[in-house]
Design a protein around this motif. Structure first.
Motif, PDB file in Angstrom:
ATOM      1  N   LEU A   1       0.825  -1.201   0.000  1.00 30.98           N
ATOM      2  CA  LEU A   1       0.000   0.000   0.000  1.00 30.98           C
ATOM      3  C   LEU A   1       0.863   1.256   0.000  1.00 30.98           C
ATOM      4  O   LEU A   1       0.494   2.275  -0.589  1.00 30.98           O
ATOM      5  CB  LEU A   1      -0.927  -0.001   1.220  1.00 30.98           C
ATOM      6  N   THR A   2       2.022   1.174   0.643  1.00 33.95           N
ATOM      7  CA  THR A   2       2.895   2.347   0.670  1.00 33.95           C
ATOM      8  C   THR A   2       3.462   2.660  -0.707  1.00 33.95           C
ATOM      9  O   THR A   2       3.821   3.800  -0.992  1.00 33.95           O
ATOM     10  CB  THR A   2       4.053   2.109   1.638  1.00 33.95           C
ATOM     11  N   GLN A   3       3.531   1.659  -1.572  1.00 34.37           N
ATOM     12  CA  GLN A   3       4.022   1.914  -2.915  1.00 34.37           C
ATOM     13  C   GLN A   3       3.071   2.794  -3.714  1.00 34.37           C
ATOM     14  O   GLN A   3       3.460   3.432  -4.680  1.00 34.37           O
ATOM     15  CB  GLN A   3       4.249   0.592  -3.648  1.00 34.37           C
ATOM     16  N   GLU A   4       1.796   2.820  -3.280  1.00 36.28           N
ATOM     17  CA  GLU A   4       0.819   3.651  -3.978  1.00 36.28           C
ATOM     18  C   GLU A   4       1.132   5.132  -3.809  1.00 36.28           C
ATOM     19  O   GLU A   4       0.729   5.963  -4.615  1.00 36.28           O
ATOM     20  CB  GLU A   4      -0.592   3.353  -3.460  1.00 36.28           C
ATOM     21  N   LYS A   5       1.882   5.510  -2.772  1.00 28.26           N
ATOM     22  CA  LYS A   5       2.243   6.897  -2.562  1.00 28.26           C
ATOM     23  C   LYS A   5       3.210   7.384  -3.638  1.00 28.26           C
ATOM     24  O   LYS A   5       3.431   8.579  -3.788  1.00 28.26           O
ATOM     25  CB  LYS A   5       2.855   7.088  -1.176  1.00 28.26           C
ATOM     26  N   LYS A   6       3.756   6.479  -4.412  1.00 31.47           N
ATOM     27  CA  LYS A   6       4.593   6.863  -5.526  1.00 31.47           C
ATOM     28  C   LYS A   6       3.772   7.183  -6.766  1.00 31.47           C
ATOM     29  O   LYS A   6       4.331   7.564  -7.789  1.00 31.47           O
ATOM     30  CB  LYS A   6       5.578   5.728  -5.845  1.00 31.47           C
ATOM     31  N   MET A   7       2.474   7.028  -6.658  1.00 30.49           N
ATOM     32  CA  MET A   7       1.594   7.354  -7.768  1.00 30.49           C
ATOM     33  C   MET A   7       1.284   8.842  -7.767  1.00 30.49           C
ATOM     34  O   MET A   7       1.276   9.500  -6.735  1.00 30.49           O
ATOM     35  CB  MET A   7       0.300   6.552  -7.684  1.00 30.49           C
ATOM     36  N   ALA A   8       1.037   9.390  -8.947  1.00 27.45           N
ATOM     37  CA  ALA A   8       0.636  10.786  -9.115  1.00 27.45           C
ATOM     38  C   ALA A   8      -0.777  10.818  -9.663  1.00 27.45           C
ATOM     39  O   ALA A   8      -1.296   9.818 -10.183  1.00 27.45           O
ATOM     40  CB  ALA A   8       1.600  11.514 -10.048  1.00 27.45           C
ATOM     41  N   LEU A   9      -1.424  11.973  -9.523  1.00 26.85           N
ATOM     42  CA  LEU A   9      -2.820  12.120  -9.926  1.00 26.85           C
ATOM     43  C   LEU A   9      -2.916  13.255 -10.934  1.00 26.85           C
ATOM     44  O   LEU A   9      -2.427  14.364 -10.685  1.00 26.85           O
ATOM     45  CB  LEU A   9      -3.695  12.421  -8.716  1.00 26.85           C
ATOM     46  N   CYS A  10      -3.525  12.984 -12.076  1.00 23.09           N
ATOM     47  CA  CYS A  10      -3.723  14.014 -13.100  1.00 23.09           C
ATOM     48  C   CYS A  10      -4.858  14.927 -12.667  1.00 23.09           C
ATOM     49  O   CYS A  10      -5.985  14.475 -12.452  1.00 23.09           O
ATOM     50  CB  CYS A  10      -4.031  13.377 -14.453  1.00 23.09           C
ATOM     51  N   GLU A  11      -4.582  16.220 -12.555  1.00 23.51           N
ATOM     52  CA  GLU A  11      -5.586  17.173 -12.101  1.00 23.51           C
ATOM     53  C   GLU A  11      -6.611  17.494 -13.179  1.00 23.51           C
ATOM     54  O   GLU A  11      -7.657  18.063 -12.900  1.00 23.51           O
ATOM     55  CB  GLU A  11      -4.902  18.471 -11.651  1.00 23.51           C
ATOM     56  N   ILE A  12      -6.338  17.130 -14.426  1.00 24.80           N
ATOM     57  CA  ILE A  12      -7.259  17.445 -15.529  1.00 24.80           C
ATOM     58  C   ILE A  12      -8.340  16.387 -15.659  1.00 24.80           C
ATOM     59  O   ILE A  12      -9.539  16.691 -15.679  1.00 24.80           O
ATOM     60  CB  ILE A  12      -6.489  17.581 -16.857  1.00 24.80           C
ATOM     61  N   CYS A  13      -7.906  15.119 -15.738  1.00 25.44           N
ATOM     62  CA  CYS A  13      -8.874  14.048 -15.985  1.00 25.44           C
ATOM     63  C   CYS A  13      -9.013  13.089 -14.813  1.00 25.44           C
ATOM     64  O   CYS A  13      -9.848  12.184 -14.850  1.00 25.44           O
ATOM     65  CB  CYS A  13      -8.482  13.260 -17.238  1.00 25.44           C
ATOM     66  N   GLY A  14      -8.207  13.245 -13.747  1.00 27.17           N
ATOM     67  CA  GLY A  14      -8.341  12.391 -12.571  1.00 27.17           C
ATOM     68  C   GLY A  14      -7.736  11.018 -12.708  1.00 27.17           C
ATOM     69  O   GLY A  14      -7.989  10.156 -11.862  1.00 27.17           O
ATOM     70  N   SER A  15      -6.901  10.786 -13.714  1.00 21.69           N
ATOM     71  CA  SER A  15      -6.280   9.473 -13.895  1.00 21.69           C
ATOM     72  C   SER A  15      -5.043   9.345 -13.007  1.00 21.69           C
ATOM     73  O   SER A  15      -4.358  10.332 -12.722  1.00 21.69           O
ATOM     74  CB  SER A  15      -5.880   9.267 -15.358  1.00 21.69           C
ATOM     75  N   PHE A  16      -4.771   8.109 -12.587  1.00 15.00           N
ATOM     76  CA  PHE A  16      -3.573   7.828 -11.812  1.00 15.00           C
ATOM     77  C   PHE A  16      -2.386   7.667 -12.756  1.00 15.00           C
ATOM     78  O   PHE A  16      -2.481   7.014 -13.792  1.00 15.00           O
ATOM     79  CB  PHE A  16      -3.742   6.558 -10.979  1.00 15.00           C
ATOM     80  N   LEU A  17      -1.271   8.286 -12.361  1.00 14.11           N
ATOM     81  CA  LEU A  17      -0.044   8.195 -13.134  1.00 14.11           C
ATOM     82  C   LEU A  17       1.078   7.714 -12.224  1.00 14.11           C
ATOM     83  O   LEU A  17       1.036   7.919 -11.015  1.00 14.11           O
ATOM     84  CB  LEU A  17       0.333   9.560 -13.732  1.00 14.11           C
ATOM     85  N   VAL A  18       2.070   7.083 -12.820  1.00  9.91           N
ATOM     86  CA  VAL A  18       3.251   6.660 -12.076  1.00  9.91           C
ATOM     87  C   VAL A  18       4.210   7.834 -12.022  1.00  9.91           C
ATOM     88  O   VAL A  18       4.555   8.422 -13.054  1.00  9.91           O
ATOM     89  CB  VAL A  18       3.916   5.443 -12.730  1.00  9.91           C
ATOM     90  N   ALA A  19       4.611   8.183 -10.808  1.00  9.14           N
ATOM     91  CA  ALA A  19       5.536   9.306 -10.654  1.00  9.14           C
ATOM     92  C   ALA A  19       6.856   8.988 -11.336  1.00  9.14           C
ATOM     93  O   ALA A  19       7.361   7.862 -11.241  1.00  9.14           O
ATOM     94  CB  ALA A  19       5.759   9.602  -9.168  1.00  9.14           C
ATOM     95  N   ASN A  20       7.392   9.988 -12.036  1.00 13.04           N
ATOM     96  CA  ASN A  20       8.656   9.835 -12.748  1.00 13.04           C
ATOM     97  C   ASN A  20       8.607   8.691 -13.755  1.00 13.04           C
ATOM     98  O   ASN A  20       9.583   7.954 -13.946  1.00 13.04           O
ATOM     99  CB  ASN A  20       9.819   9.608 -11.764  1.00 13.04           C
ATOM    100  N   ASP A  21       7.437   8.564 -14.395  1.00 12.85           N
ATOM    101  CA  ASP A  21       7.276   7.502 -15.387  1.00 12.85           C
ATOM    102  C   ASP A  21       8.023   7.875 -16.672  1.00 12.85           C
ATOM    103  O   ASP A  21       8.452   9.019 -16.857  1.00 12.85           O
ATOM    104  CB  ASP A  21       5.788   7.288 -15.680  1.00 12.85           C
ATOM    105  N   ALA A  22       8.133   6.917 -17.550  1.00 17.96           N
ATOM    106  CA  ALA A  22       8.823   7.154 -18.810  1.00 17.96           C
ATOM    107  C   ALA A  22       8.088   8.219 -19.619  1.00 17.96           C
ATOM    108  O   ALA A  22       6.860   8.372 -19.538  1.00 17.96           O
ATOM    109  CB  ALA A  22       8.911   5.856 -19.613  1.00 17.96           C
TER     110      ALA A  22
END
Length: 341
Positions: free
Chosen positions: A185-206
């Motif tokens: 569950l703590t790994q989820e804190k590495k996720m980012a949230l798109c403020e435009i469409c609300g989709s989850f993104l991986v922080a520092n993704d490719a």
């Protein structure tokens, strides 16, 4: 198929496949009919933005017709219907954004939630003994690698280094705690949230994955919705400000007009007073001249009667009383005392 159907409708009409009986009850749609989508007429229909995405709204219940849209844009009533259609689209978009913002708020709260990991369990004596043996083996192998490297035996040194890496992997496995649901569950804190469409993104993704998200249908669709709402609210506030300035200008013009009318009225009253004063002075001059003439005539009559030996006392008293009466009447005149009836 839909494009071909639309092309046929444009060339042959929407009633091309109807029988003669069906054509009798057929009524051709106009752009201002309730069955026609006002959102599509003015800008875009949100139903068309999210097809085959997680935010798919399904097909629009009203008619989308490019030919009707062109008819609306060329209509002389276009400008009068634009505010109504924009208000309808803005209401639809505000509902979409409000629902999305609620989801984004809940997702952000989940990401911001602090998760405290339990302290790692103490190392057992067996693991401690295994770690000691591994560390000793690694130390010995590293010394051998250094000796082989100095003697030029590179291949043998590389083979020993591979053994060292294997022993380090065993050491890390002994020291790291096993992954649990809480650690995942703590790994989820590495996720980012798109403020435009609300989709989850991986922080520092490719960069490729980030670019794929930005060019996606859902992100572009919500971007169009938010841009329209921002533009609509800005235009509405600007219109309100212009109306407020126009009202203030109108009030100021009415105030100046009233002041001008009051000034004109005061000048008119002043002119009336001057005119009455002139009339009054003129009457005074006329009366004084007449009084002098009458006085001289009376004197002549008195002297003439005296010379003729007549008794002029009664005439003299009559003339004096008459003059006094005229004087009292003049003194009671409302015009002379500044009073107007």
């Amino acid at each position: 198929m839909d494009a071909q159907r639309a092309l046929l409708d444009e060339l042959m009409g929407a009633a091309r496949n109807l029988t003669d009986e069906e054509k009798k009850g057929y009524r051709e749609l106009k752009w201002d009919d309730d069955e026609v989508c006002a959102c599509f007429m003015i800008r875009f229909c949100p139903h068309d933005l999210f097809v085959n995405t997680r935010s798919d709204l399904g097909p629009c219940p009203r008619v989308h017709d490019q030919k009707l849209k062109e008819s609306f844009e060329s209509s002389p009533r276009h400008d009068s219907y634009v505010p109504r259609f924009e208000a309808e689209l803005a209401q639809f978009c505000e509902k979409l954004v409000a629902d999305l913002d609620r989801k984004v708020r809940r997702a952000r709260e989940r990401l911001d939630q602090e998760v405290e990991l339990p302290p790692p369990p103490p190392i057992t004596p067996e693991k401690a003994e295994q770690l000691s043996v591994l560390e000793e083996k690694i130390k010995v192998l590293l010394e051998q690698v250094e000796t082989l490297g100095e003697s030029g035996k590179v291949d043998e040194a590389e083979a020993l280094m591979r053994k060292v890496e294997s022993l380090n992997a065993e050491k890390n496995a002994l020291t790291q705690p096993p992954q649990t649901a809480l650690s995942l569950l703590t790994q989820e804190k590495k996720m980012a949230l798109c403020e435009i469409c609300g989709s989850f993104l991986v922080a520092n993704d490719a960069l490729e994955r980030t670019q794929s998200h930005i060019t996606g249908k859902q992100h572009i669709g919500y971007g169009m919705v938010r841009d329209f709402l921002s533009e609509y609210k800005t235009t509405k506030e600007k219109t309100k400000e212009e109306e407020r300035v126009a009202r203030e200008k109108e009030v100021e013009e009415r105030r100046k007009q009233r002041e001008k009318e009051n000034s004109r009225s005061r000048r008119s009253v002043s002119n009336d007073r001057d005119r009455h004063r002139d009339q009054e002075n003129s009457r005074d001059r006329e009366w004084n001249g007449k009084y002098r003439d009458e006085g001289r005539g009376t004197d002549r009559m008195r002297h003439g009667d005296h010379r003729n030996g007549r008794d002029g006392g009664r005439s003299r008293n009559y003339n004096r009383d008459s003059q006094k009466e005229r004087y009292r009447s003049r003194s009671r005149s409302p015009i002379r005392h500044g009073r107007r009836r």
